[in-house]
Scaffold this motif. Sequence first.
Motif, mmCIF file in Angstrom:
data_model
loop_
_atom_site.group_PDB
_atom_site.id
_atom_site.type_symbol
_atom_site.label_atom_id
_atom_site.label_comp_id
_atom_site.label_asym_id
_atom_site.label_seq_id
_atom_site.Cartn_x
_atom_site.Cartn_y
_atom_site.Cartn_z
ATOM 1 N N LEU A 2 -10.488 -6.500 12.610
ATOM 2 C CA LEU A 2 -9.934 -7.302 11.521
ATOM 3 C C LEU A 2 -9.818 -6.487 10.245
ATOM 4 O O LEU A 2 -8.827 -6.588 9.508
ATOM 5 N N LEU A 3 -10.851 -5.633 9.982
ATOM 6 C CA LEU A 3 -10.814 -4.782 8.794
ATOM 7 C C LEU A 3 -9.595 -3.874 8.839
ATOM 8 O O LEU A 3 -8.895 -3.697 7.839
ATOM 9 N N SER A 4 -9.336 -3.293 9.990
ATOM 10 C CA SER A 4 -8.210 -2.390 10.146
ATOM 11 C C SER A 4 -6.891 -3.125 9.986
ATOM 12 O O SER A 4 -5.946 -2.611 9.371
ATOM 13 N N PHE A 5 -6.803 -4.339 10.523
ATOM 14 C CA PHE A 5 -5.563 -5.113 10.432
ATOM 15 C C PHE A 5 -5.230 -5.436 8.980
ATOM 16 O O PHE A 5 -4.080 -5.272 8.547
ATOM 17 N N VAL A 6 -6.217 -5.889 8.233
ATOM 18 C CA VAL A 6 -5.980 -6.241 6.831
ATOM 19 C C VAL A 6 -5.576 -5.004 6.032
ATOM 20 O O VAL A 6 -4.648 -5.041 5.218
ATOM 21 N N ALA A 7 -6.264 -3.875 6.258
ATOM 22 C CA ALA A 7 -5.948 -2.641 5.543
ATOM 23 C C ALA A 7 -4.533 -2.174 5.868
ATOM 24 O O ALA A 7 -3.789 -1.758 4.972
ATOM 25 N N ASP A 8 -4.152 -2.232 7.140
ATOM 26 C CA ASP A 8 -2.799 -1.833 7.541
ATOM 27 C C ASP A 8 -1.755 -2.775 6.955
ATOM 28 O O ASP A 8 -0.667 -2.337 6.536
ATOM 29 N N PHE A 9 -2.074 -4.056 6.919
ATOM 30 C CA PHE A 9 -1.139 -5.042 6.367
ATOM 31 C C PHE A 9 -0.904 -4.775 4.892
ATOM 32 O O PHE A 9 0.242 -4.776 4.418
ATOM 33 N N VAL A 10 -1.968 -4.535 4.162
ATOM 34 C CA VAL A 10 -1.861 -4.261 2.731
ATOM 35 C C VAL A 10 -1.107 -2.955 2.468
ATOM 36 O O VAL A 10 -0.376 -2.833 1.476
ATOM 37 N N ALA A 11 -1.258 -1.985 3.370
ATOM 38 C CA ALA A 11 -0.650 -0.668 3.174
ATOM 39 C C ALA A 11 0.823 -0.618 3.554
ATOM 40 O O ALA A 11 1.543 0.273 3.102
ATOM 41 N N THR A 12 1.293 -1.585 4.364
ATOM 42 C CA THR A 12 2.653 -1.482 4.894
ATOM 43 C C THR A 12 3.590 -2.618 4.504
ATOM 44 O O THR A 12 4.802 -2.423 4.456
ATOM 45 N N GLN A 13 3.055 -3.797 4.221
ATOM 46 C CA GLN A 13 3.917 -4.946 3.966
ATOM 47 C C GLN A 13 4.437 -4.952 2.519
ATOM 48 O O GLN A 13 3.829 -4.370 1.626
ATOM 49 N N PRO A 14 5.581 -5.625 2.280
ATOM 50 C CA PRO A 14 6.139 -5.695 0.923
ATOM 51 C C PRO A 14 5.167 -6.356 -0.056
ATOM 52 O O PRO A 14 4.491 -7.330 0.292
ATOM 53 N N ALA A 184 -4.918 15.826 2.056
ATOM 54 C CA ALA A 184 -6.212 15.146 2.171
ATOM 55 C C ALA A 184 -6.307 14.001 1.165
ATOM 56 O O ALA A 184 -6.761 12.898 1.503
ATOM 57 N N VAL A 185 -5.869 14.248 -0.065
ATOM 58 C CA VAL A 185 -5.915 13.204 -1.091
ATOM 59 C C VAL A 185 -4.924 12.089 -0.768
ATOM 60 O O VAL A 185 -5.199 10.904 -0.992
ATOM 61 N N SER A 186 -3.774 12.461 -0.227
ATOM 62 C CA SER A 186 -2.761 11.468 0.108
ATOM 63 C C SER A 186 -3.237 10.506 1.190
ATOM 64 O O SER A 186 -2.886 9.325 1.188
ATOM 65 N N LEU A 187 -4.033 11.013 2.115
ATOM 66 C CA LEU A 187 -4.531 10.174 3.208
ATOM 67 C C LEU A 187 -5.673 9.269 2.771
ATOM 68 O O LEU A 187 -6.000 8.300 3.454
ATOM 69 N N ALA A 188 -6.286 9.598 1.640
ATOM 70 C CA ALA A 188 -7.410 8.785 1.150
ATOM 71 C C ALA A 188 -6.900 7.432 0.684
ATOM 72 O O ALA A 188 -5.955 7.343 -0.096
ATOM 73 N N ARG A 189 -7.509 6.385 1.147
ATOM 74 C CA ARG A 189 -7.104 5.027 0.810
ATOM 75 C C ARG A 189 -8.326 4.199 0.397
ATOM 76 O O ARG A 189 -9.467 4.614 0.603
ATOM 77 N N ILE A 190 -8.063 3.054 -0.174
ATOM 78 C CA ILE A 190 -9.155 2.130 -0.451
ATOM 79 C C ILE A 190 -9.816 1.782 0.881
ATOM 80 O O ILE A 190 -9.128 1.372 1.817
ATOM 81 N N PRO A 191 -11.127 1.945 1.009
ATOM 82 C CA PRO A 191 -11.781 1.607 2.277
ATOM 83 C C PRO A 191 -11.514 0.163 2.672
ATOM 84 O O PRO A 191 -11.498 -0.729 1.801
ATOM 85 N N PRO A 192 -11.270 -0.108 3.956
ATOM 86 C CA PRO A 192 -11.029 -1.490 4.395
ATOM 87 C C PRO A 192 -12.134 -2.456 3.978
ATOM 88 O O PRO A 192 -11.859 -3.617 3.669
ATOM 89 N N SER A 193 -13.376 -1.976 3.960
ATOM 90 C CA SER A 193 -14.480 -2.857 3.553
ATOM 91 C C SER A 193 -14.346 -3.287 2.099
ATOM 92 O O SER A 193 -14.687 -4.427 1.738
ATOM 93 N N VAL A 194 -13.817 -2.390 1.243
ATOM 94 C CA VAL A 194 -13.624 -2.740 -0.168
ATOM 95 C C VAL A 194 -12.500 -3.759 -0.301
ATOM 96 O O VAL A 194 -12.588 -4.697 -1.108
ATOM 97 N N ILE A 195 -11.434 -3.590 0.469
ATOM 98 C CA ILE A 195 -10.328 -4.552 0.444
ATOM 99 C C ILE A 195 -10.815 -5.928 0.867
ATOM 100 O O ILE A 195 -10.508 -6.943 0.227
ATOM 101 N N HIS A 196 -11.611 -5.968 1.934
ATOM 102 C CA HIS A 196 -12.159 -7.243 2.396
ATOM 103 C C HIS A 196 -13.070 -7.857 1.340
ATOM 104 O O HIS A 196 -13.058 -9.071 1.125
ATOM 105 N N MET A 197 -13.890 -7.017 0.718
ATOM 106 C CA MET A 197 -14.805 -7.519 -0.305
ATOM 107 C C MET A 197 -14.035 -8.113 -1.475
ATOM 108 O O MET A 197 -14.371 -9.210 -1.963
ATOM 109 N N LEU A 198 -12.997 -7.421 -1.934
ATOM 110 C CA LEU A 198 -12.206 -7.921 -3.063
ATOM 111 C C LEU A 198 -11.526 -9.241 -2.724
ATOM 112 O O LEU A 198 -11.608 -10.212 -3.491
ATOM 113 N N LEU A 199 -10.862 -9.265 -1.572
ATOM 114 C CA LEU A 199 -10.155 -10.483 -1.179
ATOM 115 C C LEU A 199 -11.128 -11.628 -0.916
ATOM 116 O O LEU A 199 -10.922 -12.762 -1.373
#
Length: 265
Positions: A2-14, A184-199
């Motif tokens: 679920l963490l991965s799904f939410v992170a991917d959704f946030v990273a790819t959807q409009p 390396a910096v480009s691949l760095a993203r907000i950790p999925p756990s942080v996205i879940h925590m914020l939401l």
Amino acid sequence: MLLSFVADFVATQPMPLIAALIFVALVIAEFLGSYLRKWFQKKRSASGTEATGIDYVLTSVFALLGLLIAFTFSLTLDRYETRRDLVVREANAIGTAHIRSTFASDVSRTELRTLLERYADKRLEYGAAPLNKRTEFAEESAQLRAKLVVAGIEASQNVSIATMVPSLISSVNDVVDIGSEREAVSLARIPPSVIHMLLGYTMISAFLLGYSQLKASTPQQLANKMLFILLTLALVSIFDLDRPATGAIRVSQQPMAELIASFRN
């Protein structure tokens, strides 16, 4: 999963879709909080509409939410500035190596310059590509960097001025190092756990807001919706900063584009 799904959704959807979903989720969370409060009141046959300590808890929750949003925004903004700085540094490094190749012999100079120009084109494509397509450009860039190392060593062995050998090797090395660092910096993203925590924390805050207002007046309801809009904008801004190639806030590739234009003049 679920963490991965939410992170991917946030990273790819409009972003408009993400913003709409967040706002609707906040409204639903507020409604559920209000409904639960009414259910408790009916069950207990209580006449009061205020719960002891609710306002204090609500203030604390929103204060902590503000800190979480501010901290995450600062993190993504710093990372955005780093990405922008690396584009400038990489363009400068490629340009410097291109200039210093002048001291190599004709054959070595031509080969090194050709590779540098191809590499600059590939880096411009890499910077403009969305996250899910950058892997291909990163692999091609890595192959070109390997060729640059070989061409740089060969060029350094055919330099007209011996004292320029360290400078030439150093400039090629900078191109290789900065390219790897940028990826390396480009691949760095907000950790999925942080996205879940914020939401999750934002949804809980909206739920408590609804729970604290048993009979919210129209002005209160309007103020709640304005608050939800502000929270949505804050979260979307954080997610947008974390998408430098596809979001509304993009890392400019102008330095690299100007460098490529200079090669063709």
